[in-house]
Design a protein around this motif. Structure first.
Motif, short mmCIF file in Angstrom:
data_model
loop_
_atom_site.label_atom_id
_atom_site.label_comp_id
_atom_site.label_asym_id
_atom_site.label_seq_id
_atom_site.Cartn_x
_atom_site.Cartn_y
_atom_site.Cartn_z
N GLU A 1 6.09 -0.35 12.27
CA GLU A 1 5.69 -1.54 13.02
C GLU A 1 4.23 -1.84 12.69
OE1 GLU A 1 6.72 -0.45 17.03
OE2 GLU A 1 8.84 -0.30 16.52
N ARG A 2 4.04 -2.47 11.56
CA ARG A 2 2.69 -2.78 11.10
C ARG A 2 2.50 -4.28 11.00
NH1 ARG A 2 -0.34 1.17 9.32
NH2 ARG A 2 -1.60 -0.10 7.94
N PHE A 3 1.27 -4.71 11.13
CA PHE A 3 0.94 -6.14 11.08
C PHE A 3 0.10 -6.45 9.84
CE2 PHE A 3 2.22 -5.52 15.35
CZ PHE A 3 2.64 -6.75 15.83
N VAL A 4 0.26 -7.67 9.38
CA VAL A 4 -0.57 -8.17 8.30
C VAL A 4 -1.56 -9.16 8.91
CG1 VAL A 4 -0.45 -9.81 6.39
CG2 VAL A 4 1.04 -7.82 6.40
N ARG A 5 -2.85 -8.99 8.62
CA ARG A 5 -3.84 -9.95 9.13
C ARG A 5 -4.09 -11.02 8.07
NH1 ARG A 5 -7.88 -9.30 12.91
NH2 ARG A 5 -7.76 -7.04 12.81
N CYS A 6 -3.89 -12.29 8.44
CA CYS A 6 -4.13 -13.39 7.48
C CYS A 6 -5.44 -14.07 7.87
CB CYS A 6 -3.01 -14.43 7.55
SG CYS A 6 -1.41 -13.78 7.12
N GLU B 1 -7.95 -12.20 18.69
CA GLU B 1 -9.33 -12.08 18.22
C GLU B 1 -9.58 -12.99 17.04
OE1 GLU B 1 -10.14 -7.95 17.67
OE2 GLU B 1 -9.44 -7.47 19.68
N ASP B 2 -9.20 -14.25 17.22
CA ASP B 2 -9.49 -15.28 16.22
C ASP B 2 -8.80 -15.07 14.88
OD1 ASP B 2 -10.92 -16.89 17.80
OD2 ASP B 2 -12.88 -16.03 17.29
N SER B 3 -7.75 -14.25 14.85
CA SER B 3 -7.03 -14.19 13.57
C SER B 3 -5.53 -14.14 13.77
CB SER B 3 -7.54 -13.07 12.68
OG SER B 3 -7.49 -11.86 13.35
N LEU B 4 -4.85 -14.44 12.66
CA LEU B 4 -3.39 -14.51 12.67
C LEU B 4 -2.84 -13.15 12.27
CD1 LEU B 4 -0.71 -16.12 12.70
CD2 LEU B 4 -1.18 -16.77 10.33
N LEU B 5 -2.04 -12.57 13.16
CA LEU B 5 -1.40 -11.29 12.86
C LEU B 5 0.09 -11.51 12.77
CD1 LEU B 5 -3.20 -8.84 15.37
CD2 LEU B 5 -3.85 -9.44 13.04
N LEU B 6 0.68 -11.04 11.68
CA LEU B 6 2.13 -11.18 11.49
C LEU B 6 2.75 -9.79 11.42
CD1 LEU B 6 2.00 -13.91 8.68
CD2 LEU B 6 2.52 -14.27 11.11
N LEU B 7 3.75 -9.57 12.25
CA LEU B 7 4.49 -8.31 12.19
C LEU B 7 5.19 -8.28 10.83
CD1 LEU B 7 5.60 -5.75 13.55
CD2 LEU B 7 7.35 -7.17 14.64
N ASP B 8 4.94 -7.25 10.04
CA ASP B 8 5.49 -7.21 8.68
C ASP B 8 6.97 -6.86 8.74
OD1 ASP B 8 6.11 -6.93 6.04
OD2 ASP B 8 4.24 -5.93 5.50
N GLN B 9 7.81 -7.91 8.68
CA GLN B 9 9.25 -7.73 8.89
C GLN B 9 9.92 -7.01 7.72
OE1 GLN B 9 11.32 -11.04 10.72
NE2 GLN B 9 9.42 -11.83 11.58
N ARG B 10 9.19 -6.90 6.60
CA ARG B 10 9.76 -6.18 5.45
C ARG B 10 9.81 -4.68 5.74
NH1 ARG B 10 5.35 -8.24 1.29
NH2 ARG B 10 4.17 -7.24 2.96
N LEU B 11 8.99 -4.22 6.67
CA LEU B 11 8.89 -2.77 6.93
C LEU B 11 9.79 -2.32 8.08
CD1 LEU B 11 5.01 -2.36 6.65
CD2 LEU B 11 6.73 -2.16 4.84
N LEU B 12 10.25 -3.27 8.90
CA LEU B 12 11.09 -2.90 10.05
C LEU B 12 12.43 -2.37 9.57
CD1 LEU B 12 10.39 -5.91 12.46
CD2 LEU B 12 9.66 -3.54 12.76
N MET C 1 -5.13 -10.21 2.49
CA MET C 1 -4.25 -9.76 3.57
C MET C 1 -4.40 -8.25 3.71
SD MET C 1 -0.52 -11.52 3.61
CE MET C 1 -0.05 -11.42 1.90
N HIS C 2 -4.73 -7.79 4.92
CA HIS C 2 -4.66 -6.34 5.06
C HIS C 2 -3.80 -5.95 6.26
CE1 HIS C 2 -8.51 -7.59 6.79
NE2 HIS C 2 -8.19 -6.77 7.75
N SER C 3 -3.38 -4.71 6.20
CA SER C 3 -2.35 -4.24 7.10
C SER C 3 -2.98 -3.44 8.24
CB SER C 3 -1.44 -3.36 6.24
OG SER C 3 -0.45 -2.81 7.01
N ILE C 4 -2.53 -3.69 9.48
CA ILE C 4 -3.09 -2.96 10.63
C ILE C 4 -1.98 -2.52 11.58
CG2 ILE C 4 -5.32 -4.21 10.61
CD1 ILE C 4 -4.26 -5.75 13.06
N THR C 5 -2.30 -1.58 12.45
CA THR C 5 -1.36 -1.12 13.48
C THR C 5 -1.95 -1.50 14.83
OG1 THR C 5 -0.90 0.75 12.04
CG2 THR C 5 -0.07 0.90 14.29
N LEU C 6 -1.12 -1.99 15.75
CA LEU C 6 -1.61 -2.34 17.09
C LEU C 6 -1.71 -1.09 17.95
CD1 LEU C 6 0.08 -5.61 18.38
CD2 LEU C 6 -2.03 -5.35 17.08
N GLN C 7 -2.68 -1.10 18.85
CA GLN C 7 -2.84 0.06 19.75
C GLN C 7 -2.03 -0.15 21.03
OE1 GLN C 7 -4.27 2.74 18.51
NE2 GLN C 7 -4.58 1.44 16.71
N ARG C 8 -0.88 -0.73 20.92
CA ARG C 8 0.01 -0.90 22.07
C ARG C 8 1.43 -1.02 21.54
NH1 ARG C 8 1.68 -6.14 21.94
NH2 ARG C 8 0.23 -7.78 21.35
#
Ligand code: MRU
Length: 355
Positions: free
Chosen positions: A35-40, A20-31, A1-8
């Motif tokens: 506003e970061r996403f975890v890519r699974c 883009e063929d992957s599952l992105l989850l907004l990391d609700q532990r950080l809100l 799992m790695h963490s990414i930021t959306l450009q919007r």
């Protein structure tokens, strides 16, 4: 799992994304701080994200698990070709065991498994499974919109509303269950203010519900959950509106710990108690609340706060994260199909088309 930021800009409806063929989850532990996403990229990562509370809330857990099945099928097809179906049992079991109380998890996996059993083994299963996961996601959003209108129909005059935990867009495919009702009621001018219980120990009310409501311009007052009865006694609160993780066949409702106390206080003060949940949360196999598996989480969650101990060493802890509100304390269950007043086994069976 790695963490990414959306450009919007991120919205509450972005809790679960397939991009883009992957599952992105907004990391609700950080809100609400980040506003970061975890890519699974694997089903194991999706299961881990559910267990670790990256994504939480019953419908959101189910939707994430459905996308987890897509990731499992992709991996199985790449590695085993026509033998892909044999590889699915392990990831399915992993996803099913990620958290025990939300029945939406098992519901979504059953739906995916039914499709798996019908797919030809000689074809790549990913496109068909992805379409099914996306259907589950879209249907949940649509259900929440319908539920929002049915729930708002019950609120006849402008009033204060107490809600508990987060049953919003973040906890679902979008719009929310309890917060869906509140959004629809607010659009009709019926919401004086939302009293959001902070919801120890994960603070879903403070971090997530307040984040959603402030962004939507819906007035919100944060309170510790121990303040709820006093808030009702003070007047100005007509409704408690909450979501659910599992509703038993007799109308008993499992939801975030503290919901039962809210229902008792509501009955004592003549405040109406509404549970908003899609039919995927109703478990007709579960006869009553006593049969609902209640998740217990680590003692550290309540013995520590923001990484620091809050109790002396040697203190034990009891940390059930859900409780059961008996049906007789529930005034209304609202689903996408309509309203069940004073729920009982007969009314639930009729609502679910299983008389
Ligand atoms: O532990 P959580 O944050 O997953 O608990 C969530 C809740 O209790 C929600 O109220 C419930 O899942 C309904 S969400 C629409």
């Amino acid at each position: 799992m790695h963490s990414i930021t959306l450009q919007r800009p991120v919205t509450a409806d972005d809790a679960i994304l397939w991009e883009e063929d992957s599952l992105l989850l907004l990391d609700q532990r950080l809100l609400p701080r980040e506003e970061r996403f975890v890519r699974c990229e694997t089903a194991a990562e999706a299961a881990q994200a559910i267990t670790a509370m990256v994504v939480r809330g019953a419908p959101a857990i189910g939707i994430t698990a459905a996308y987890g099945v897509v990731l499992a099928a992709r991996d199985a097809w790449r590695r085993r070709g026509n033998d892909w179906r044999r590889e699915m049992a392990g990831p399915l079991a992993l996803l099913a065991g990620a958290r025990p109380t939300a029945v939406n998890l098992g519901w979504a996996l059953t739906r995916m498994e039914r499709l798996i059993s019908r797919l030809p083994v000689e074809e790549n299963p990913e496109p068909a499974l992805l379409s099914e996961a996306q259907r589950i996601h879209q249907e949940d959003r649509a259900a929440n919109r319908a539920m929002g209108e049915h729930g708002a129909d019950l609120i006849r005059e402008r009033t204060g509303i107490i809600t508990h935990c987060n049953a919003g867009a973040l906890a679902t495919g979008g719009y929310g269950t309890a917060l869906g009702v509140i959004r629809s009621a607010h659009a009709r001018g019926l919401v004086e203010v939302v009293h959001a219980d902070e919801t120890r120990p994960w603070l879903q009310g403070a971090r997530l519900t307040a984040w959603e409501l402030v962004r939507d311009g819906i007035p919100v007052l944060l309170q510790v959950e121990g303040a709820a009865a006093a808030c009702m006694a003070a007047g100005g609160v007509g409704w408690v509106v909450v979501g659910s993780d599992r509703i038993a066949a007799n109308g008993d409702v499992a939801n975030k710990i503290g919901t039962y106390a809210l229902a008792l206080a509501a009955r004592a003060h003549g405040v109406k108690f509404m549970v908003a949940a899609p039919t995927s949360t109703i478990d007709m196999e579960c006869p009553d609340g006593a049969s609902i598996p209640i998740e217990s989480r680590a003692a550290e969650e309540i013995l520590h706060c923001a990484g620091s101990p809050v109790a002396p060493e040697g203190t034990g802890a009891w940390n059930p994260v859900f409780d059961v509100t008996p049906a007789h304390l529930v005034d209304y269950i609202v689903t996408e199909r309509g309203v069940i007043e004073a729920p009982d086994a007969d009314k639930l069976a009729e609502h679910m088309g299983q008389p």
